[in-house]
Design a protein around this motif. Structure first.
Motif, mmCIF file in Angstrom:
data_model
loop_
_atom_site.group_PDB
_atom_site.id
_atom_site.type_symbol
_atom_site.label_atom_id
_atom_site.label_comp_id
_atom_site.label_asym_id
_atom_site.label_seq_id
_atom_site.Cartn_x
_atom_site.Cartn_y
_atom_site.Cartn_z
ATOM 1 N N PRO A 47 80.629 33.188 58.001
ATOM 2 C CA PRO A 47 81.537 34.083 58.738
ATOM 3 C C PRO A 47 81.140 34.355 60.191
ATOM 4 C CG PRO A 47 81.251 34.878 56.518
ATOM 5 C CD PRO A 47 80.350 33.667 56.648
ATOM 6 N N VAL A 48 79.874 34.475 60.509
ATOM 7 C CA VAL A 48 79.499 34.666 61.915
ATOM 8 C C VAL A 48 79.137 33.353 62.594
ATOM 9 C CG1 VAL A 48 78.698 37.018 61.486
ATOM 10 C CG2 VAL A 48 77.038 35.142 61.450
ATOM 11 N N GLY A 49 79.358 32.250 61.921
ATOM 12 C CA GLY A 49 79.107 30.943 62.537
ATOM 13 C C GLY A 49 77.664 30.513 62.546
ATOM 14 N N ALA A 50 76.809 31.141 61.734
ATOM 15 C CA ALA A 50 75.399 30.749 61.700
ATOM 16 C C ALA A 50 74.715 31.309 60.455
ATOM 17 C CB ALA A 50 74.669 31.221 62.953
ATOM 18 N N PHE A 51 73.603 30.665 60.073
ATOM 19 C CA PHE A 51 72.837 31.061 58.883
ATOM 20 C C PHE A 51 72.274 32.464 58.975
ATOM 21 C CE2 PHE A 51 68.444 31.158 60.329
ATOM 22 C CZ PHE A 51 68.552 30.552 61.573
ATOM 23 N N LYS A 52 72.219 33.038 60.179
ATOM 24 C CA LYS A 52 71.531 34.312 60.399
ATOM 25 C C LYS A 52 72.090 35.450 59.548
ATOM 26 C CE LYS A 52 68.734 33.216 63.920
ATOM 27 N NZ LYS A 52 67.293 33.511 63.960
ATOM 28 N N ILE A 53 73.300 35.292 59.102
ATOM 29 C CA ILE A 53 73.933 36.300 58.260
ATOM 30 C C ILE A 53 73.168 36.474 56.951
ATOM 31 C CG2 ILE A 53 75.492 34.689 57.076
ATOM 32 C CD1 ILE A 53 77.744 36.722 57.576
ATOM 33 N N VAL A 75 67.301 41.952 67.882
ATOM 34 C CA VAL A 75 67.036 41.282 69.149
ATOM 35 C C VAL A 75 67.467 39.845 68.965
ATOM 36 C CG1 VAL A 75 65.291 40.664 70.836
ATOM 37 C CG2 VAL A 75 64.979 42.699 69.417
ATOM 38 N N SER A 76 68.301 39.333 69.876
ATOM 39 C CA SER A 76 68.858 38.015 69.601
ATOM 40 C C SER A 76 69.639 37.485 70.784
ATOM 41 C CB SER A 76 69.802 38.129 68.405
ATOM 42 O OG SER A 76 70.619 36.998 68.273
ATOM 43 N N SER A 77 69.662 36.156 70.924
ATOM 44 C CA SER A 77 70.539 35.536 71.923
ATOM 45 C C SER A 77 71.961 35.479 71.400
ATOM 46 C CB SER A 77 70.066 34.130 72.257
ATOM 47 O OG SER A 77 70.599 33.191 71.350
ATOM 48 N N GLY A 78 72.147 35.807 70.116
ATOM 49 C CA GLY A 78 73.526 35.831 69.682
ATOM 50 C C GLY A 78 73.789 35.628 68.214
ATOM 51 N N ASN A 79 73.118 34.685 67.572
ATOM 52 C CA ASN A 79 73.462 34.429 66.176
ATOM 53 C C ASN A 79 72.878 35.490 65.251
ATOM 54 O OD1 ASN A 79 75.118 32.251 66.640
ATOM 55 N ND2 ASN A 79 73.456 30.757 66.527
ATOM 56 N N HIS A 80 71.621 35.838 65.456
ATOM 57 C CA HIS A 80 71.034 36.940 64.697
ATOM 58 C C HIS A 80 71.789 38.231 65.005
ATOM 59 C CE1 HIS A 80 68.002 39.449 62.782
ATOM 60 N NE2 HIS A 80 67.722 40.052 63.925
ATOM 61 N N ALA A 142 65.305 54.174 64.705
ATOM 62 C CA ALA A 142 65.983 53.063 64.018
ATOM 63 C C ALA A 142 64.973 52.043 63.498
ATOM 64 C CB ALA A 142 66.961 52.384 64.980
ATOM 65 N N THR A 143 65.419 51.219 62.579
ATOM 66 C CA THR A 143 64.583 50.152 62.030
ATOM 67 C C THR A 143 64.790 48.878 62.827
ATOM 68 O OG1 THR A 143 64.771 51.069 59.797
ATOM 69 C CG2 THR A 143 64.113 48.754 59.961
ATOM 70 N N LEU A 144 63.673 48.262 63.239
ATOM 71 C CA LEU A 144 63.774 46.989 63.935
ATOM 72 C C LEU A 144 64.065 45.883 62.933
ATOM 73 C CD1 LEU A 144 63.326 45.362 66.604
ATOM 74 C CD2 LEU A 144 60.999 44.970 65.790
ATOM 75 N N VAL A 145 65.097 45.095 63.223
ATOM 76 C CA VAL A 145 65.357 43.912 62.395
ATOM 77 C C VAL A 145 65.038 42.713 63.266
ATOM 78 C CG1 VAL A 145 67.043 42.645 61.020
ATOM 79 C CG2 VAL A 145 67.139 45.140 61.120
ATOM 80 N N HIS A 146 63.796 42.262 63.122
ATOM 81 C CA HIS A 146 63.344 41.153 63.965
ATOM 82 C C HIS A 146 64.066 39.875 63.547
ATOM 83 C CE1 HIS A 146 60.564 38.319 65.964
ATOM 84 N NE2 HIS A 146 60.375 39.328 66.795
ATOM 85 N N ALA A 147 64.262 38.978 64.513
ATOM 86 C CA ALA A 147 65.064 37.774 64.242
ATOM 87 C C ALA A 147 64.337 36.778 63.348
ATOM 88 C CB ALA A 147 65.457 37.098 65.553
#
Lengths: 319, 319
Positions: A47-53, A75-80, A142-147
């Motif tokens: 759905p978001v166009g990448a495995f990061k989901i 933190v992400s260039s876009g997919n995460h 907040a909780t950091l969700v590292h990529a």
């Protein structure tokens, strides 16, 4: 500190079960390359166009009520970014995403469209995204969700490997995956203990290649060359990733921008898929003959978020 | 005479079972359009890049040993050609495909690469492809595999509808499909008896629209305008198709080249799929607001075989 536990194969299996409840399996498409069939996992069709989901869903569903209320920072260039924003929206969790000013416009727009707040940092100018995000987490509780440097993220990404094995009816002998920080690669290694795992990085951003060769974590220099692979533009892997990569990856590979374009064109013409530059890295390594194919080789096409003008230019040329 | 039997729902079920043994299900991807979710069946991800492989497989596997030895002749602008060539190669059947001189280069090349002999006919000059293929069949004792006017082809294409219903867990209320000769549309109608079925044709090639409205089969005039939808450039449907369409399609729709391009761009940016002009016809009708969406609406994205230069031009523009 998200590194307080180590990712496990059991965690990957749990992530796969959670992911299967909300996301249909992406197809595993056969592709002929030099007379051999390789299997392409089309994560660009998420759905978001990448495995990061995958990782984002596994991570955010593991948060307790109090953590959910206080929100997450990615933190992400876009997919995460889009993966976290998608999962947060589904779960009603406030999400803030730290993105570079030079991220593809489509990724910025999509992340905002998913309801996340975007905070920009100056990647070309050398601003440290980890500092920016740590400050935001502190300010907001907040909780950091590292990529990539996070056990849940690694386990979540590994669910792609569980699906590949299910779709093939066995674990592949060899899996090639695009590699930024090593979240996907480490997850695949946990998912498929019988497979050789080969990370593929862009030219000039081969820190994991060099880390594997030297046995210690290497960092990309501040003057690294530009790369079309914005999704793989990660200066250094983390110990939680490297511990797995070192155990399971015989070596890493890197590919040139021209090799990437050739892979994007092949995915266009033979698979009818839109693959972003970073998403085509593993296929590029196969096409360029940089690895000996195994009896059963799987390649992850990790994402498809690319600006139309850039993609048009790639497919219309033949360089 | 391939019209000697009528296609049936049982035939569609058999076709679906045969197809499931050799082709993985294509994904059914959700897409938000004007605040509603529609379900897109990505037939562009079939091995030949189009749904046509379904009917070809069902037809060719139904031939007896003697018929297989004498070979098959197909007629197609490219997608049916590739479907027949693919199935023939798998089954060791000689295949000859009659294709128009103005077919997209990629479709001609792919058909030949699959091992079929290509015989060209002069579509722009008005040569009758049915005459060319009938002559070839007579000369060679081969079986004609018509692109749509054939009970096996109709049943085979209908297997896409069986998959859609399985993937949704129910039959959709409404299915929109690109329509050339009406093979896919008729098959979907047999597969999903509870669904309304709406065929979508290109502007100027709306013979099925007019046939449904008038109650008798209408033909495209010899001076029909050019259309980017080479896959839907069929001058007339056949009685075997029309008998089903008339019973099950409330009306047909047609879309303009600009509406097609908008749909191709949306499929590119949101689904990361390469869809050829004809393959995007049904989505184009939804985007253009030409049909009231139902509770559950499915749209077939029927193919992805488009030349790179043409696709690059579409996605790089915004007209």
């Amino acid at each position: 500190m998200t590194e307080s536990r180590q990712p496990t194969a059991e965690g990957v299996a749990l992530a796969a079960a959670k992911v299967a409840q909300i996301l249909p399996k992406t197809p595993l498409l056969p592709l002929e390359v030099a007379g051999r069939t390789i299997w392409c996992k089309a994560e660009s069709l998420q759905p978001v166009g990448a495995f990061k989901i995958r990782g984002a869903w596994h991570r955010l569903t593991a948060l307790n009520e109090d953590e959910r209320r206080r929100g997450v920072v990615g933190v992400s260039s876009g997919n995460h970014a889009q993966g976290v924003a998608w999962a947060a929206a589904r779960l009603g969790i406030p999400a803030t995403i730290v993105m570079p000013t030079d991220a593809p416009a489509v990724k910025l727009a999509n992340t905002r469209a998913l309801g996340a707040e975007v905070v920009l940092y100056d990647r070309p100018g050398g601003e440290d995204r980890d500092e920016v995000s740590a400050r935001l987490c502190e300010q907001r509780g907040a909780t950091l969700v590292h990529a990539y440097g996070d056990p849940w993220i690694i386990e979540g990404q590994g669910s792609a490997g569980i699906e590949i094995a299910e779709q093939l009816g066995r674990q592949p002998d060899l899996i090639l995956a695009p590699c930024g920080g090593g979240g996907l690669t480490a997850g695949l290694a946990l998912a498929c203990p019988d497979a050789a795992i080969v990370p593929v990085e862009p030219e000039g951003w081969d820190d994991v290649c060099r880390s594997l060769a030297s046995g210690t974590i290497q960092r990309i220099a501040a003057d690294a060359p530009p790369t079309p692979c914005d999704a793989l533009q990660t200066p250094v892997t983390w110990p939680i990733n490297f511990a797995i990569l070192q155990r399971r990856c015989p070596f890493g590979l890197w590919i040139t921008p021209a090799e990437i374009r050739a892979a994007q064109r092949l995915a266009f013409s033979k698979l009818h898929l839109v693959i972003e530059p970073g998403g085509a890295a593993a296929l590029a390594a196969v096409l360029a003959g940089k690895v000996e194919l195994a009896e059963t080789t799987a390649v992850v096409l990790s994402g498809g978020n690319t600006d139309a003008a850039a993609f048009a230019q790639v497919i219309a040329s033949d360089d």
